[in-house]
Design an enzyme around this catalytic site. Sequence first.
Site, PDB file in Angstrom:
ATOM      1  N   PRO A 284      -7.380  -9.971  -7.916  1.00 60.91           N
ATOM      2  CA  PRO A 284      -6.876  -9.670  -6.614  1.00 60.91           C
ATOM      3  C   PRO A 284      -5.370 -10.128  -6.353  1.00 60.91           C
ATOM      4  CG  PRO A 284      -8.321 -11.692  -6.471  1.00 60.91           C
ATOM      5  CD  PRO A 284      -8.388 -11.308  -7.847  1.00 60.91           C
ATOM      6  N   ARG A 286      -3.352  -8.359  -3.404  1.00 60.65           N
ATOM      7  CA  ARG A 286      -3.087  -8.040  -1.934  1.00 60.65           C
ATOM      8  C   ARG A 286      -3.966  -8.877  -0.896  1.00 60.65           C
ATOM      9  NH1 ARG A 286      -1.179  -3.332   0.254  1.00 60.65           N
ATOM     10  NH2 ARG A 286      -1.589  -2.238  -1.699  1.00 60.65           N
ATOM     11  N   ARG A 322       7.609  -1.091   1.613  1.00 61.33           N
ATOM     12  CA  ARG A 322       6.712  -0.441   1.799  1.00 61.33           C
ATOM     13  C   ARG A 322       6.706   0.727   2.750  1.00 61.33           C
ATOM     14  NH1 ARG A 322       1.991  -1.828   3.012  1.00 61.33           N
ATOM     15  NH2 ARG A 322       1.166  -1.114   1.256  1.00 61.33           N
ATOM     16  N   CYS A 353      22.218   2.369   4.882  1.00 61.67           N
ATOM     17  CA  CYS A 353      22.814   3.665   5.017  1.00 61.67           C
ATOM     18  C   CYS A 353      21.846   4.970   4.671  1.00 61.67           C
ATOM     19  CB  CYS A 353      24.237   3.698   4.496  1.00 61.67           C
ATOM     20  SG  CYS A 353      23.822   3.344   2.570  1.00 61.67           S
TER      21      CYS A 353
END
Length: 427
Positions: A284, A286, A322, A353
Amino acid sequence: MNDHAFPFARGFVSTPEGVAVNGVLLEDVAKRYGTPLYVYNLDAMVEAWREWTAAFGAIPHMVCYAVKANPNLAVLQGLKNAGSGFEVNSGGELFRALTVGADPSTVVMSGVGKRFNEIVGTIEAGVALISVDSLEECRRVSEAAAGVSRDVDILLRVNPEVDARTHPYIATGMKGHKFGLGPDEAIRAVKEAANLPSLRVVGFGMHIGSQILEVEPYREAVSNLLEVANVARPFLRTEPKYLDIGGGLGVPYAEGDTEVTPSQLLEPLRDTLAASGMTVIAEPGRSITARAGVLVAKVEYVKRTREKTFVILDAGMNDLLRPMLYRVSHTILPCRNPHAPAQDPVDIVGPVCETADTFAEGVAFPKVKEKDFVVIFTTGAYGFTMSSRYNSRRLPAEVGIVGNDMHLVRRRDFYEDLVGAERMLDL
Ligand code: LLP
């Protein structure tokens, strides 16, 4: 007003003074270290790791934290001290794990494109298991292992051909994906690997994707993986010892999102896993770090145009990619008065930009003004680790909270860091 917990954050609460973690106000951390700033609740990461190991109960297991999710040394150190193993995907990640003193016998090296030297380094470091992605790689591992006196133990990564029902960029276990070997190919590889010197297939692994919130894809994939293990058994030089079910468990990113705990994920698999007699490895990432981290940013401007109002932050796509890469949203709230009534819709953007540099579009947001701080939640995983210096912006600082103390665990770049590895020509 009572403290209000957020389901998408671990230990971060809204207090009358503003958003805080373990009694530490995010505003105070931001004033001390500047913004943009990642803040991690290091205790909560350890707690999340413990939930994983507790969920396995009596099943022999190894919980190997996926370093890629958040490779900060202080994060790895806390997890190592709690007893975590590590899943690493590159020589660099292995270097980090070894830097915090990880025991190599608790490390799994995976990855789809390992370089020869990375394999040699992995073997020399005494890493327990190499998760091998192809027959071509089996040959390379065998060659790299020729110089050592012991056999190198490998897991064969199987592509179980299931749909993890997640974002297409992070689904990894379907036909046509670059990862692992399909069931038939895996069995063929086992037969061929039996003739390769210095290498032993000791188990099978999978990783079907990331941010998965359903149990069914795992159940199907584990059953396909075990079938491969059974068919392959007669061709192995040893009984299969390890079953690596990968990482991938998802987390809620907003109020009302689904939550699946490690024990809810493992419950329906428990009997099958126990009956396999193998040591189960979970990787694992996240689910350990995402909710225990936030990104704090400052409002530089509130820009009103005829069409829209833009809240322009000092954090951009280089600090947190993300939302731009996967078009997903993270909950964003002002640090002070996060529950103040929302006003007219705004776009929350960064200073980079590109129009892509947008964290949220057309969202109702409480009124904020220049110099206010905002918090972008659930960024403890795949946040800093995917940051870049695009636009020659300095990499942000990272702070770890332990108990109610704050520690700078990575200083913000200096301008010199931007050019430090470069050389001007002798013209
Ligand atoms: N094991 C392997 C072999 C992996 O490739 C991964 C993640 C993990 C374990 C950990 O998966 P987790 O438990 O964290 O889901 N950047 C994307 C996520 C990419 C995941 C890549 N592999 C994002 O921000 O959503």
